[in-house]
Design a protein around this motif. Structure first.
Motif, PDB file in Angstrom:
ATOM      1  N   GLY A  90       0.773  -1.225   0.000  1.00 35.02           N
ATOM      2  CA  GLY A  90       0.000   0.000   0.000  1.00 35.02           C
ATOM      3  C   GLY A  90       0.803   1.273   0.000  1.00 35.02           C
ATOM      4  O   GLY A  90       1.946   1.320  -0.402  1.00 35.02           O
ATOM      5  N   GLU A  91       0.162   2.318   0.464  1.00 39.88           N
ATOM      6  CA  GLU A  91       0.774   3.639   0.517  1.00 39.88           C
ATOM      7  C   GLU A  91       1.561   3.782   1.807  1.00 39.88           C
ATOM      8  O   GLU A  91       1.097   3.400   2.874  1.00 39.88           O
ATOM      9  CB  GLU A  91      -0.322   4.711   0.450  1.00 39.88           C
ATOM     10  N   LYS A  92       2.763   4.335   1.743  1.00 39.64           N
ATOM     11  CA  LYS A  92       3.598   4.483   2.934  1.00 39.64           C
ATOM     12  C   LYS A  92       3.285   5.787   3.670  1.00 39.64           C
ATOM     13  O   LYS A  92       3.566   6.851   3.162  1.00 39.64           O
ATOM     14  CB  LYS A  92       5.081   4.505   2.544  1.00 39.64           C
ATOM     15  N   PRO A  93       2.748   5.718   4.880  1.00 39.78           N
ATOM     16  CA  PRO A  93       2.601   6.953   5.644  1.00 39.78           C
ATOM     17  C   PRO A  93       3.958   7.412   6.122  1.00 39.78           C
ATOM     18  O   PRO A  93       4.799   6.613   6.527  1.00 39.78           O
ATOM     19  CB  PRO A  93       1.705   6.538   6.813  1.00 39.78           C
ATOM     20  N   ALA A  94       4.163   8.739   6.081  1.00 47.37           N
ATOM     21  CA  ALA A  94       5.435   9.274   6.541  1.00 47.37           C
ATOM     22  C   ALA A  94       5.506   9.125   8.044  1.00 47.37           C
ATOM     23  O   ALA A  94       4.508   9.084   8.738  1.00 47.37           O
ATOM     24  CB  ALA A  94       5.558  10.731   6.117  1.00 47.37           C
ATOM     25  N   GLY A  95       6.701   9.017   8.549  1.00 47.08           N
ATOM     26  CA  GLY A  95       6.848   8.927  10.001  1.00 47.08           C
ATOM     27  C   GLY A  95       8.165   8.313  10.386  1.00 47.08           C
ATOM     28  O   GLY A  95       8.604   7.342   9.759  1.00 47.08           O
ATOM     29  N   ARG A  96       8.743   8.859  11.426  1.00 46.08           N
ATOM     30  CA  ARG A  96      10.035   8.384  11.888  1.00 46.08           C
ATOM     31  C   ARG A  96       9.951   6.953  12.398  1.00 46.08           C
ATOM     32  O   ARG A  96      10.858   6.141  12.169  1.00 46.08           O
ATOM     33  CB  ARG A  96      10.547   9.306  12.992  1.00 46.08           C
ATOM     34  N   ILE A  97       8.852   6.613  13.092  1.00 44.30           N
ATOM     35  CA  ILE A  97       8.726   5.266  13.658  1.00 44.30           C
ATOM     36  C   ILE A  97       8.699   4.228  12.551  1.00 44.30           C
ATOM     37  O   ILE A  97       9.351   3.188  12.633  1.00 44.30           O
ATOM     38  CB  ILE A  97       7.458   5.163  14.532  1.00 44.30           C
ATOM     39  N   ARG A  98       7.946   4.521  11.493  1.00 42.85           N
ATOM     40  CA  ARG A  98       7.876   3.576  10.382  1.00 42.85           C
ATOM     41  C   ARG A  98       9.250   3.384   9.758  1.00 42.85           C
ATOM     42  O   ARG A  98       9.667   2.251   9.494  1.00 42.85           O
ATOM     43  CB  ARG A  98       6.882   4.063   9.328  1.00 42.85           C
TER      44      ARG A  98
END
Length: 218
Positions: A10-18
């Motif tokens: 799917g679409e990658k949500p931005a975020g440092r944890i990811r």
């Protein structure tokens, strides 16, 4: 030439944890694939190595094959990206010197990924069929064309076959990752240190530039 395979879900949500979790998973997967091969590796063991729930692996990556492609893609992007930047108008000495240094540094910093790639190729490369069939030959020809134009400009000896020069650049630099145990054993060490890598860079640069008929400026 990047490994153009959509291995993530799917679409990658931005975020440092990811990003941090993906890096932990990829690092764990490198160790697992290097130790067990693709067939022997398991998502469960990768999750244990990453210290993350197994569900997280499937959340960030489709499956084991998608994760395997991601590991291969990382090293291929590093290797091919550097070669892709070479242009006919570039200085041959500076370009080859830079390329050799970066490739040795990749072998130092990403030895497991390099070994996984080598193992995949040795076993027949079944999981890389798409990579080698989708424009790879055209990309490689575009790279040899740069060396051919350098020859026409008098930057390289014309007796050199550009394709085989590239093969030499690949094999001589990746040797320090794929055969690190042999190299370190021959040197009487448990592992190579930065001084060894610097000597490798200096020696290969001297030999290859001289063999190409060019001499680095003092």
């Amino acid at each position: 030439m990047p490994l153009d395979i959509n291995s993530h879900t799917g679409e990658k949500p931005a975020g440092r944890i990811r990003q941090q979790n993906e890096q932990r998973i990829l690092a764990a997967a490198e160790h697992e694939f290097a130790a067990c091969g693709y067939k022997g590796a398991s998502i469960r063991e990768i999750a244990v190595r990453a210290n993350l729930p197994k569900a997280n692996i499937h959340y960030y990556f489709k499956n084991k094959l998608g994760l395997y492609f991601a590991v291969l893609s990382d090293i291929i992007d590093l290797w091919d990206g550097t070669l892709s930047h070479l242009k006919p108008e570039d200085d041959a000495i500076e370009s080859l010197t830079y390329y050799l240094r970066k490739k040795i540094e990749f072998s130092r910093d990403h030895p497991l990924a390099s070994r996984i790639f080598a193992s995949e190729i040795i076993s027949g490369g079944a999981n890389l069929n798409d990579y080698f069939s989708e424009g790879y030959e055209a990309w490689f020809r575009s790279r040899t064309a740069v060396f051919e134009q350098w020859q026409q400009q008098g930057k390289l000896d014309k007796e050199i076959a550009p394709s085989h020069l590239i093969f030499l650049l690949w094999s001589s630099t990746q040797h320090y990752a794929d055969f690190a145990l042999q190299v370190s054993s021959a040197l009487g060490k448990q592992q190579l240190d930065n001084r060894d890598y610097e000597q490798a860079i200096s020696t290969l640069t001297h030999i290859i530039l001289k063999g190409c008929g060019i001499t680095a400026a003092n």
